[in-house]
Enzyme design. Sequence first.
Site, PDB file in Angstrom:
ATOM      1  N   ARG A 190       0.650  -1.338   0.339  1.00 55.22           N
ATOM      2  CA  ARG A 190      -0.123  -0.220   0.370  1.00 55.22           C
ATOM      3  C   ARG A 190       0.817   0.970   0.249  1.00 55.22           C
ATOM      4  O   ARG A 190       1.886   1.233   0.805  1.00 55.22           O
ATOM      5  CB  ARG A 190      -0.471  -0.189   1.830  1.00 55.22           C
ATOM      6  CG  ARG A 190      -1.570  -1.265   1.222  1.00 55.22           C
ATOM      7  CD  ARG A 190      -2.738  -1.019   3.506  1.00 55.22           C
ATOM      8  NE  ARG A 190      -3.184  -2.456   2.691  1.00 55.22           N
ATOM      9  CZ  ARG A 190      -3.357  -3.080   4.020  1.00 55.22           C
ATOM     10  NH1 ARG A 190      -1.667  -3.637   3.929  1.00 55.22           N
ATOM     11  NH2 ARG A 190      -4.558  -4.425   3.496  1.00 55.22           N
TER      12      ARG A 190
ATOM     13  N   LYS B  72      -2.289  -2.338   8.182  1.00 52.50           N
ATOM     14  CA  LYS B  72      -2.930  -1.929   8.473  1.00 52.50           C
ATOM     15  C   LYS B  72      -3.070  -2.390  10.164  1.00 52.50           C
ATOM     16  O   LYS B  72      -2.856  -4.069  10.221  1.00 52.50           O
ATOM     17  CB  LYS B  72      -4.127  -2.227   8.388  1.00 52.50           C
ATOM     18  CG  LYS B  72      -4.949  -1.069   6.686  1.00 52.50           C
ATOM     19  CD  LYS B  72      -6.168  -1.701   6.405  1.00 52.50           C
ATOM     20  CE  LYS B  72      -6.197  -0.788   5.344  1.00 52.50           C
ATOM     21  NZ  LYS B  72      -7.470  -1.136   4.513  1.00 52.50           N
TER      22      LYS B  72
ATOM     23  N   HIS C 184      -1.888   1.782  -6.261  1.00 52.01           N
ATOM     24  CA  HIS C 184      -2.939   1.184  -5.803  1.00 52.01           C
ATOM     25  C   HIS C 184      -3.006  -0.084  -6.740  1.00 52.01           C
ATOM     26  O   HIS C 184      -2.970  -1.500  -6.979  1.00 52.01           O
ATOM     27  CB  HIS C 184      -4.727   1.591  -4.924  1.00 52.01           C
ATOM     28  CG  HIS C 184      -5.067   0.464  -4.472  1.00 52.01           C
ATOM     29  ND1 HIS C 184      -4.412   0.015  -2.815  1.00 52.01           N
ATOM     30  CD2 HIS C 184      -5.971  -0.427  -4.291  1.00 52.01           C
ATOM     31  CE1 HIS C 184      -4.825  -0.679  -2.385  1.00 52.01           C
ATOM     32  NE2 HIS C 184      -6.245  -1.207  -3.394  1.00 52.01           N
TER      33      HIS C 184
ATOM     34  N   ARG D 104      -0.282  -2.019  -6.874  1.00 51.10           N
ATOM     35  CA  ARG D 104      -0.344  -3.497  -5.791  1.00 51.10           C
ATOM     36  C   ARG D 104      -1.032  -4.790  -6.615  1.00 51.10           C
ATOM     37  O   ARG D 104      -1.312  -5.711  -6.192  1.00 51.10           O
ATOM     38  CB  ARG D 104      -1.515  -2.766  -4.315  1.00 51.10           C
ATOM     39  CG  ARG D 104      -1.538  -3.590  -3.525  1.00 51.10           C
ATOM     40  CD  ARG D 104      -1.659  -3.088  -2.054  1.00 51.10           C
ATOM     41  NE  ARG D 104      -2.693  -3.669  -0.983  1.00 51.10           N
ATOM     42  CZ  ARG D 104      -2.084  -4.688  -0.217  1.00 51.10           C
ATOM     43  NH1 ARG D 104      -1.341  -4.716  -0.239  1.00 51.10           N
ATOM     44  NH2 ARG D 104      -3.391  -4.707   0.056  1.00 51.10           N
TER      45      ARG D 104
ATOM     46  N   HIS E 287      -4.613  -8.533   3.971  1.00 43.68           N
ATOM     47  CA  HIS E 287      -5.020  -8.937   4.218  1.00 43.68           C
ATOM     48  C   HIS E 287      -5.339  -8.700   5.432  1.00 43.68           C
ATOM     49  O   HIS E 287      -5.119 -10.996   6.030  1.00 43.68           O
ATOM     50  CB  HIS E 287      -5.779  -9.851   3.024  1.00 43.68           C
ATOM     51  CG  HIS E 287      -5.639  -8.852   1.969  1.00 43.68           C
ATOM     52  ND1 HIS E 287      -6.132  -9.394   0.076  1.00 43.68           N
ATOM     53  CD2 HIS E 287      -5.899  -7.535   1.674  1.00 43.68           C
ATOM     54  CE1 HIS E 287      -5.727  -8.514  -0.503  1.00 43.68           C
ATOM     55  NE2 HIS E 287      -5.603  -7.168   0.109  1.00 43.68           N
TER      56      HIS E 287
ATOM     57  N   TYR F 135      -9.549 -11.203  -6.511  1.00 46.01           N
ATOM     58  CA  TYR F 135      -8.474 -11.569  -7.619  1.00 46.01           C
ATOM     59  C   TYR F 135      -8.267 -12.769  -8.293  1.00 46.01           C
ATOM     60  O   TYR F 135      -8.096 -12.709  -9.996  1.00 46.01           O
ATOM     61  CB  TYR F 135      -6.969 -11.454  -7.270  1.00 46.01           C
ATOM     62  CG  TYR F 135      -6.735 -10.104  -6.489  1.00 46.01           C
ATOM     63  CD1 TYR F 135      -6.182  -8.965  -7.209  1.00 46.01           C
ATOM     64  CD2 TYR F 135      -6.394  -9.691  -5.442  1.00 46.01           C
ATOM     65  CE1 TYR F 135      -6.255  -8.089  -5.997  1.00 46.01           C
ATOM     66  CE2 TYR F 135      -6.883  -8.978  -4.375  1.00 46.01           C
ATOM     67  CZ  TYR F 135      -6.090  -7.498  -5.449  1.00 46.01           C
ATOM     68  OH  TYR F 135      -5.893  -6.302  -4.046  1.00 46.01           O
TER      69      TYR F 135
END
Length: 281
Positions: free
Chosen positions: A137, A159, A220, A223, A246, A255
Amino acid sequence: MKQSLDHYRKAFLIYLDKFRGYSDLTLKSYDESLKEAFSFLEVEEQGSHTTFNLMPYRLHIAHLKAKTISKKVSAMRSFCSYLNDQGEKVSLKADESIKVPASLPKPINDTHIQEALSQAPLNEKLVVILLYTLGLRISELVSLELKEISSKWVRVTGKGQKSRDIPLLSSTHALMQAYIDEMRPRRFLFESEQGQLSENSLRYLVTKCFKRIGLKVTPHQLRHSYATALLNNNARIADVSELLGHASMATTQIYTKLGSSLKMQNYLKAHPLCQDDDENS
């Protein structure tokens, strides 16, 4: 507010174009949504603070599809975030999100990436390579510290302050070392004399890199390209999910849907019976 809404709208669109690399079509959509919203907003001012009540606008667009409403409200939300960044004190009312189906990401073809890299200076090349070969990210790349980089691995804090280790290609490490030798960063990989570079500064480098070949590409998307390439080459979804940071594999599964979509497109183009079917239709 110190300036008119139209003044800020124009400045906001310039920011989206120059620093966020938005496409002409997206800029047009934002412009139309903001102009439309301005016609229905209820503006409440208390001292130096301004509140935009979106309820009249939400009622006006209530007949539209959820995805369309979400995009229009999102444009206003982004606009208000920009105003706050400019020193205005602004908040929104009735901007609650609408749940919409997840859309498929749009990866960049490797050929285009290689073409852009062949013309890029060292700093642009390194930013693009790291996003494309590590699947980071933009916030993670900005925060990447020298102490977290080894010859074979990069430790990334994502995150929720969760850390993950991502394999580092030898060619990427060599490029990174060349950049470090030239720029002499002290703590973060990407720094200026004033300190850590901002996310917008790195976005701008990506925009410049691809602008030379006539493309508008976001960090992004790189990514997305990383994840799609791994899955299309039979990487395990659990491994890809972990590499991307994730929280759930359900997020990564979008994906796999993209991969199936591309396979179907390639099948329809390649199989002779499909071509005959197109000619007869």
